[in-house]
Design a protein around this motif. Structure first.
Motif, short mmCIF file in Angstrom:
data_model
loop_
_atom_site.label_atom_id
_atom_site.label_comp_id
_atom_site.label_asym_id
_atom_site.label_seq_id
_atom_site.Cartn_x
_atom_site.Cartn_y
_atom_site.Cartn_z
N SER A 226 29.67 39.60 40.80
CA SER A 226 28.35 39.19 39.49
C SER A 226 29.12 37.73 38.40
N THR A 227 30.63 37.83 39.13
CA THR A 227 31.27 36.13 38.54
C THR A 227 30.77 34.80 39.05
N GLY B 228 26.61 33.76 36.79
CA GLY B 228 28.03 34.11 37.61
C GLY B 228 27.71 32.41 37.95
N TRP B 229 28.58 32.23 38.01
CA TRP B 229 29.07 30.55 38.62
C TRP B 229 28.24 29.79 39.53
N HIS C 12 37.45 41.20 41.74
CA HIS C 12 37.40 41.81 40.51
C HIS C 12 36.88 43.20 40.80
N SER D 77 40.17 34.90 42.64
CA SER D 77 38.71 35.57 41.02
C SER D 77 38.90 34.61 39.89
N ARG E 68 40.04 37.17 34.24
CA ARG E 68 39.17 38.09 32.73
C ARG E 68 40.08 37.20 31.25
N THR F 270 40.89 28.87 35.18
CA THR F 270 40.24 30.10 34.17
C THR F 270 41.40 29.85 33.83
N LEU G 45 31.73 32.68 27.62
CA LEU G 45 31.90 33.87 28.02
C LEU G 45 30.66 35.06 27.48
N THR H 184 34.48 39.30 31.29
CA THR H 184 34.70 39.01 32.29
C THR H 184 33.59 37.96 32.34
N HIS H 185 32.42 38.38 32.43
CA HIS H 185 30.78 37.78 32.65
C HIS H 185 30.89 36.24 31.90
N ALA I 24 29.86 29.27 32.99
CA ALA I 24 29.55 29.27 34.52
C ALA I 24 28.93 27.58 34.61
#
Length: 224
Positions: free
Chosen positions: A9-10, A23-24, A74, A112, A115, A152, A168, A187-188, A194
């Motif tokens: 999903s990221t 997501g990016w 993730h 990843s 977070r 990140t 986020l 997380t997202h 993104a």
């Protein structure tokens, strides 16, 4: 030349019902001068990406000279027996790289995205050995690596706890119809976040392509 994205999903495209969560991979097309084929989906592991048929669908579209960008971890870390960092997870990543190369395309591995969990002024690592497993696999297979865990972590710490929250999915009540009562999700990304990650991915891809001697006509990258 096409960029193909495999991930969770990221990385995944924005769902209209969840806008502006994204997501990016959704933002990458704004930073590259080539098509982006994004099959990432929420909840994906390296195993479910295969089982769902998504990997077969992705690799079937890959042509010589394309690039396949791969970011999982993730959700794999939630299945340590099947998808241990140095076991099933690494095995499936190794398969993705091998099949990409069989197509005459370039595989790029990503660690990843982290977070956004702060402990004071420092972001707490949450992925255990999974980022190191990807780094070691990239070295073993001589595959380009985009270290999104490091990037990140640096980005959040550089901005600080308050400012980084704006990257986020932190929504005030009434801000978005998807979460009318508000949301605090570390997380997202929201689309602004993104874009930050996508810009870094694009710049790193440009560096990889320059190192490998790719000609701009095969898929130049835009700087913004």
């Amino acid at each position: 030349m096409t960029y193909h994205l495999a991930g969770d999903s990221t990385v995944a495209p924005m769902k209209p019902a969840e806008e502006p969560m994204s997501g990016w991979g959704q933002a990458l097309e704004g930073y590259v001068d080539a098509p982006v084929h994004n099959l990432a989906f929420g909840g994906a592991t390296t195993d479910s990406f295969i089982a769902s048929g998504s990997w077969d669908a992705l690799i079937a579209e890959v042509e010589e000279g394309d690039t396949v960008v791969i970011q999982f971890g993730h959700n794999d870390q939630k299945e340590p027996e099947l998808l241990a960092s140095r076991g099933g997870y690494a095995d499936r990543l190794r398969r993705f790289v091998s099949e990409t190369r069989e197509r005459g395309a370039r595989a790029v591995l990503c660690t990843s995205v982290e977070r956004r969990w702060f402990d004071g002024d420092v972001v707490t690592p949450t992925h255990g050995d999974y980022p190191n497993a990807v780094r070691d696999l990239a070295h073993e297979l001589d595959v380009p690596l985009i270290d999104l865990t490091v990037f990140t972590t640096w980005l959040y710490e550089e901005l600080g706890d308050t400012a980084s929250a704006r990257l986020l999915s932190h929504y005030a009540p009434g801000e978005t119809s998807a979460w009318p009562e508000g949301l605090a999700d570390d997380t997202h990304f929201r689309f602004e976040g993104a874009k930050k990650i996508a810009a870094f991915v694009a710049r790193t891809l440009r560096a990889i392509e320059r190192r490998d001697g790719d000609q701009p006509a095969k898929g130049s990258l835009l700087v913004s």
